[in-house]
Design a protein around this motif. Sequence first.
Motif, short mmCIF file in Angstrom:
data_model
loop_
_atom_site.label_atom_id
_atom_site.label_comp_id
_atom_site.label_asym_id
_atom_site.label_seq_id
_atom_site.Cartn_x
_atom_site.Cartn_y
_atom_site.Cartn_z
N GLY A 1 -9.16 -6.54 3.28
CA GLY A 1 -8.74 -7.00 4.59
C GLY A 1 -7.45 -7.78 4.63
N ILE A 2 -6.92 -8.19 3.49
CA ILE A 2 -5.66 -8.94 3.46
C ILE A 2 -4.50 -7.99 3.76
CG2 ILE A 2 -4.10 -10.25 1.97
CD1 ILE A 2 -6.55 -11.26 0.48
N ALA A 3 -3.55 -8.45 4.56
CA ALA A 3 -2.43 -7.61 4.99
C ALA A 3 -1.60 -7.14 3.81
CB ALA A 3 -1.56 -8.38 5.98
N TYR A 4 -1.20 -5.88 3.84
CA TYR A 4 -0.30 -5.34 2.81
C TYR A 4 1.12 -5.74 3.17
CZ TYR A 4 1.53 -2.13 -0.69
OH TYR A 4 2.17 -1.60 -1.79
N PRO A 5 1.87 -6.38 2.26
CA PRO A 5 3.09 -7.10 2.67
C PRO A 5 4.40 -6.33 2.61
CG PRO A 5 2.53 -7.67 0.42
CD PRO A 5 1.47 -6.71 0.89
N ILE A 6 4.43 -5.11 2.09
CA ILE A 6 5.73 -4.45 1.91
C ILE A 6 5.72 -3.06 2.54
CG2 ILE A 6 6.27 -5.72 -0.22
CD1 ILE A 6 5.45 -3.18 -1.75
N THR A 7 6.92 -2.49 2.67
CA THR A 7 7.08 -1.14 3.21
C THR A 7 7.48 -0.20 2.08
OG1 THR A 7 7.77 -1.97 5.38
CG2 THR A 7 8.37 0.29 4.83
N LEU A 8 6.73 0.86 1.91
CA LEU A 8 7.00 1.83 0.85
C LEU A 8 7.80 3.01 1.38
CD1 LEU A 8 3.59 1.93 -1.06
CD2 LEU A 8 5.67 0.67 -1.68
N SER A 9 8.72 3.50 0.55
CA SER A 9 9.53 4.67 0.91
C SER A 9 9.16 5.91 0.12
CB SER A 9 11.02 4.37 0.71
OG SER A 9 11.47 3.36 1.58
N VAL A 10 8.64 5.73 -1.11
CA VAL A 10 8.23 6.87 -1.95
C VAL A 10 7.10 6.43 -2.87
CG1 VAL A 10 10.43 8.13 -1.99
CG2 VAL A 10 10.01 6.31 -3.65
N ALA B 1 2.70 -5.18 -5.30
CA ALA B 1 3.35 -5.63 -4.08
C ALA B 1 4.10 -6.94 -4.30
CB ALA B 1 2.32 -5.79 -2.96
N ASN B 2 3.53 -7.82 -5.10
CA ASN B 2 4.18 -9.09 -5.40
C ASN B 2 5.48 -8.88 -6.18
OD1 ASN B 2 4.17 -12.09 -5.58
ND2 ASN B 2 3.96 -11.67 -7.77
N LEU B 3 5.47 -7.90 -7.10
CA LEU B 3 6.68 -7.60 -7.87
C LEU B 3 7.81 -7.09 -6.97
CD1 LEU B 3 5.13 -5.83 -11.00
CD2 LEU B 3 6.19 -8.09 -10.94
N LEU B 4 7.44 -6.41 -5.88
CA LEU B 4 8.44 -5.83 -4.98
C LEU B 4 8.83 -6.75 -3.84
CD1 LEU B 4 7.00 -2.20 -4.72
CD2 LEU B 4 9.16 -2.85 -5.81
N SER B 5 8.08 -7.80 -3.62
CA SER B 5 8.25 -8.62 -2.42
C SER B 5 9.56 -9.38 -2.35
CB SER B 5 7.09 -9.61 -2.30
OG SER B 5 7.08 -10.51 -3.40
N SER B 6 10.20 -9.62 -3.48
CA SER B 6 11.45 -10.40 -3.48
C SER B 6 12.70 -9.52 -3.53
CB SER B 6 11.46 -11.37 -4.66
OG SER B 6 11.37 -10.66 -5.89
N SER C 1 -2.10 2.06 -3.77
CA SER C 1 -1.10 1.28 -3.05
C SER C 1 -0.60 2.05 -1.83
CB SER C 1 0.07 0.94 -3.97
OG SER C 1 -0.30 -0.01 -4.95
N ALA C 2 -0.43 3.36 -1.97
CA ALA C 2 0.00 4.18 -0.84
C ALA C 2 -1.01 4.10 0.30
CB ALA C 2 0.18 5.63 -1.29
N ALA C 3 -2.29 4.16 -0.04
CA ALA C 3 -3.34 4.06 0.98
C ALA C 3 -3.33 2.69 1.65
CB ALA C 3 -4.70 4.35 0.35
N CYS C 4 -3.15 1.63 0.84
CA CYS C 4 -3.10 0.28 1.40
C CYS C 4 -1.91 0.11 2.34
CB CYS C 4 -3.02 -0.75 0.27
SG CYS C 4 -4.50 -0.89 -0.74
N TYR C 5 -0.77 0.67 1.94
CA TYR C 5 0.42 0.58 2.79
C TYR C 5 0.18 1.27 4.14
CZ TYR C 5 4.69 2.33 4.87
OH TYR C 5 5.66 2.68 5.77
N ALA C 6 -0.35 2.49 4.08
CA ALA C 6 -0.58 3.22 5.33
C ALA C 6 -1.59 2.49 6.22
CB ALA C 6 -1.05 4.64 5.02
#
Length: 261
Positions: A153-162, A114-119, A141-146
């Motif tokens: 408990g920490i918020a997942y910070p990005i939106t996944l498309s695939v 998620a950190n790699l994708l955040s910027s 990661s898909a499960a965390c995003y959903a």
Amino acid sequence: MSYGGSSSGGRGGRRVEYGRTYVVRPKGRHQATIVWLHGLGDNGASWSQLLDSLPLPNIKWICPTAPTRPVAAFGGFPCTACGFLNSIRFDVEETSLDGRDDIEGLDASAAHVANLLSSEPSDVRLGIGGFSMGAAAALHSAACYAHGRFTNGIAYPITLSVVVGLSGWLPCSRTLRSKIESSQTALRRASALPILLNHGRADEVVTFRNGERSAEILRSSGFQYTYFKAYNGLGHYTIPEEMDDVSKWLSSRLGLDRPRG
């Protein structure tokens, strides 16, 4: 192609040192960025070379190298392995749906991705893919995003498309359905996320049945756009036919520009 130096990350007190991250720049208009995670003992370099050869000029690929740690399956010798493959034990049990899950390690891997994708630019679609243990990390990661948050408990910070998983398995499968059904938001995110799972029928490392069951559990948990494809005679590796299928699926699901020529 470019690369960055090693980085560190982790959650819940765990600190891990990642190897070199390889980046394949898009050759055309930048429409999507995908982090691709390698398998046990591999590295980001080999996958970056393969991904660079695909007819997907509008995708930026980020290929990190997992931390080096002792792995029991290799006689305790150090090799690259995701955080959830702990240094004490790695065997066939951990590559199945019935194995024990290292939640802290899974969260650490998901947080690093998620950190790699955040910027990435806001108009670029984001995705995660992987092979073997990398596929397992991608599905976590898909499960965390959903769910909207990591397991801790920490918020997942990005939106996944695939999400793409090759020759992998679904970790934390026993609790996935209850997690997704816990909120309408989680159900909505899960139902809208396209997931591609490919698996060889001759896979001797992660059995075909584990890959097939992973797809079944994802669908029954609300990930209705889970696509599963089997390959006759394919072991625990990839082939050009499979990567061609991945390219076509990504191009379609991400709405990428068609290559000229």
